[in-house]
Design a protein around this motif. Structure first.
Motif, PDB file in Angstrom:
ATOM      1  N   LEU A   1      70.296  85.419  57.938  1.00 12.22           N
ATOM      2  CA  LEU A   1      70.574  84.361  56.962  1.00 12.22           C
ATOM      3  C   LEU A   1      69.695  83.134  57.178  1.00 12.22           C
ATOM      4  O   LEU A   1      69.553  82.305  56.275  1.00 12.22           O
ATOM      5  CB  LEU A   1      72.055  83.984  56.984  1.00 12.22           C
ATOM      6  CG  LEU A   1      73.011  85.105  56.578  1.00 12.22           C
ATOM      7  CD1 LEU A   1      74.462  84.631  56.698  1.00 12.22           C
ATOM      8  CD2 LEU A   1      72.711  85.622  55.186  1.00 12.22           C
ATOM      9  N   ASP A   2      69.096  83.020  58.351  1.00  6.35           N
ATOM     10  CA  ASP A   2      68.176  81.913  58.621  1.00  6.35           C
ATOM     11  C   ASP A   2      66.773  82.171  58.045  1.00  6.35           C
ATOM     12  O   ASP A   2      65.942  81.270  58.030  1.00  6.35           O
ATOM     13  CB  ASP A   2      68.070  81.657  60.125  1.00  6.35           C
ATOM     14  CG  ASP A   2      69.300  80.954  60.679  1.00  6.35           C
ATOM     15  OD1 ASP A   2      70.090  80.405  59.885  1.00  6.35           O
ATOM     16  OD2 ASP A   2      69.477  80.981  61.916  1.00  6.35           O
ATOM     17  N   LYS A   3      66.521  83.387  57.601  1.00  5.88           N
ATOM     18  CA  LYS A   3      65.222  83.711  56.998  1.00  5.88           C
ATOM     19  C   LYS A   3      65.193  83.183  55.571  1.00  5.88           C
ATOM     20  O   LYS A   3      66.208  82.753  55.026  1.00  5.88           O
ATOM     21  CB  LYS A   3      65.000  85.223  57.019  1.00  5.88           C
ATOM     22  CG  LYS A   3      64.876  85.758  58.431  1.00  5.88           C
ATOM     23  CD  LYS A   3      64.623  87.227  58.458  1.00  5.88           C
ATOM     24  CE  LYS A   3      64.498  87.687  59.911  1.00  5.88           C
ATOM     25  NZ  LYS A   3      64.225  89.120  60.003  1.00  5.88           N
ATOM     26  N   LYS A   4      64.036  83.230  54.955  1.00  6.21           N
ATOM     27  CA  LYS A   4      63.905  82.724  53.589  1.00  6.21           C
ATOM     28  C   LYS A   4      64.680  83.621  52.623  1.00  6.21           C
ATOM     29  O   LYS A   4      64.425  84.812  52.521  1.00  6.21           O
ATOM     30  CB  LYS A   4      62.441  82.666  53.163  1.00  6.21           C
ATOM     31  CG  LYS A   4      62.287  82.054  51.791  1.00  6.21           C
ATOM     32  CD  LYS A   4      60.890  81.643  51.483  1.00  6.21           C
ATOM     33  CE  LYS A   4      60.884  80.880  50.178  1.00  6.21           C
ATOM     34  NZ  LYS A   4      59.590  80.319  49.889  1.00  6.21           N
ATOM     35  N   LEU A   5      65.628  83.008  51.934  1.00  3.55           N
ATOM     36  CA  LEU A   5      66.450  83.691  50.945  1.00  3.55           C
ATOM     37  C   LEU A   5      66.295  82.944  49.625  1.00  3.55           C
ATOM     38  O   LEU A   5      66.450  81.728  49.586  1.00  3.55           O
ATOM     39  CB  LEU A   5      67.920  83.691  51.361  1.00  3.55           C
ATOM     40  CG  LEU A   5      68.248  84.243  52.751  1.00  3.55           C
ATOM     41  CD1 LEU A   5      69.740  84.127  53.037  1.00  3.55           C
ATOM     42  CD2 LEU A   5      67.791  85.684  52.900  1.00  3.55           C
ATOM     43  N   VAL A   6      65.988  83.681  48.564  1.00  3.95           N
ATOM     44  CA  VAL A   6      65.849  83.053  47.251  1.00  3.95           C
ATOM     45  C   VAL A   6      66.725  83.782  46.244  1.00  3.95           C
ATOM     46  O   VAL A   6      66.970  84.984  46.375  1.00  3.95           O
ATOM     47  CB  VAL A   6      64.382  83.056  46.753  1.00  3.95           C
ATOM     48  CG1 VAL A   6      63.485  82.282  47.692  1.00  3.95           C
ATOM     49  CG2 VAL A   6      63.867  84.451  46.571  1.00  3.95           C
ATOM     50  N   TYR A   7      67.213  83.030  45.280  1.00  3.49           N
ATOM     51  CA  TYR A   7      67.977  83.632  44.190  1.00  3.49           C
ATOM     52  C   TYR A   7      67.485  83.025  42.883  1.00  3.49           C
ATOM     53  O   TYR A   7      66.990  81.906  42.837  1.00  3.49           O
ATOM     54  CB  TYR A   7      69.485  83.436  44.384  1.00  3.49           C
ATOM     55  CG  TYR A   7      69.957  82.007  44.303  1.00  3.49           C
ATOM     56  CD1 TYR A   7      70.408  81.464  43.099  1.00  3.49           C
ATOM     57  CD2 TYR A   7      69.953  81.186  45.427  1.00  3.49           C
ATOM     58  CE1 TYR A   7      70.841  80.155  43.028  1.00  3.49           C
ATOM     59  CE2 TYR A   7      70.386  79.880  45.365  1.00  3.49           C
ATOM     60  CZ  TYR A   7      70.833  79.373  44.160  1.00  3.49           C
ATOM     61  OH  TYR A   7      71.257  78.064  44.088  1.00  3.49           O
ATOM     62  N   PHE A   8      67.615  83.819  41.828  1.00  2.00           N
ATOM     63  CA  PHE A   8      67.114  83.397  40.528  1.00  2.00           C
ATOM     64  C   PHE A   8      68.171  82.725  39.648  1.00  2.00           C
ATOM     65  O   PHE A   8      67.854  81.849  38.858  1.00  2.00           O
ATOM     66  CB  PHE A   8      66.540  84.600  39.765  1.00  2.00           C
ATOM     67  CG  PHE A   8      65.456  85.333  40.510  1.00  2.00           C
ATOM     68  CD1 PHE A   8      64.398  84.656  41.099  1.00  2.00           C
ATOM     69  CD2 PHE A   8      65.488  86.705  40.618  1.00  2.00           C
ATOM     70  CE1 PHE A   8      63.396  85.324  41.781  1.00  2.00           C
ATOM     71  CE2 PHE A   8      64.491  87.394  41.299  1.00  2.00           C
ATOM     72  CZ  PHE A   8      63.447  86.707  41.877  1.00  2.00           C
ATOM     73  N   LEU A   9      69.425  83.151  39.761  1.00  2.00           N
ATOM     74  CA  LEU A   9      70.475  82.682  38.859  1.00  2.00           C
ATOM     75  C   LEU A   9      71.725  82.261  39.628  1.00  2.00           C
ATOM     76  O   LEU A   9      72.012  82.797  40.690  1.00  2.00           O
ATOM     77  CB  LEU A   9      70.884  83.813  37.893  1.00  2.00           C
ATOM     78  CG  LEU A   9      69.781  84.464  37.067  1.00  2.00           C
ATOM     79  CD1 LEU A   9      70.308  85.724  36.399  1.00  2.00           C
ATOM     80  CD2 LEU A   9      69.246  83.483  36.044  1.00  2.00           C
TER      81      LEU A   9
END
Length: 189
Positions: A13-21
């Motif tokens: 969870l410390d890694k890069k996490l992206v979400y679009f919506l």
């Protein structure tokens, strides 16, 4: 043991996490048209509707190209498996293939197979229910030494993503981070 498990989940969870919506569950009332539209796209994607799958593939490809550029050919793209092999194939088979066509990223989908289906994990604000364990068969040789991007449809707590990412890293993969179509939100502003 629980503390070790929590540290392993936190590592992902410390890694890069992206979400679009932003995803608002149906029980969240009085949301705007933007939230309803996002919800419908997410549901369409989960139901493997062609238009939704193409729209999400385009969104994903656009992000991957912007983030990783020319190195995409050296990265594996794989999705957190759905609840059953049938649902997994229906939801992610064509989608992963399309993302790979658009980006030149390597397709990890054929290298993950659900051997034993699990019940879907439903997370609620104060509890989570899990009723059956899912057994996944990985092509260990394929993932060993590879940089991997993991995608899932919706992130709530991130536990499913983190557990899957940890399993890939146990095989010798290097998970770069996660991409999610939506992130669960409970307050509409």
């Amino acid at each position: 043991m629980a503390k070790e498990t929590n540290l392993e989940i936190k590592k992902q969870l410390d890694k890069k996490l992206v979400y679009f919506l932003k995803y608002f569950p149906v029980r969240i009332k009085n949301v705007g048209e933007d939230a309803v539209s996002a919800r419908n796209l997410i549901w369409g994607f989960k139901d493997a509707k062609v238009e939704a799958q193409e729209e999400v593939a385009q969104m994903t490809a656009e992000y991957l190209k912007a983030e990783f550029g020319n190195s995409l050919g050296n990265i594996v793209f794989v999705c957190v498996p759905a609840s059953t092999q049938s649902q997994n194939e229906h939801r992610y088979g064509g989608f992963c293939k399309r993302v790979c066509e658009l980006t030149n990223v390597r397709n990890g989908f054929p290298h993950v197979r659900i051997e034993s289906d699990r019940l879907a994990v439903h997370e609620h604000r104060h509890d989570k229910t899990i009723s059956k364990v899912q057994i996944i068969d990985y092509d260990k040789d394929f993932f060993f030494g590879k940089d991997v991007i993991v995608m899932d449809d919706v992130i709530t707590t991130g536990t499913s993503y983190a557990m899957f990412a940890n399993q890939l890293e146990d095989l010798g993969a290097n998970v770069l981070g996660g991409v999610f179509l939506g992130r669960t939100h409970y307050r509409y502003k």
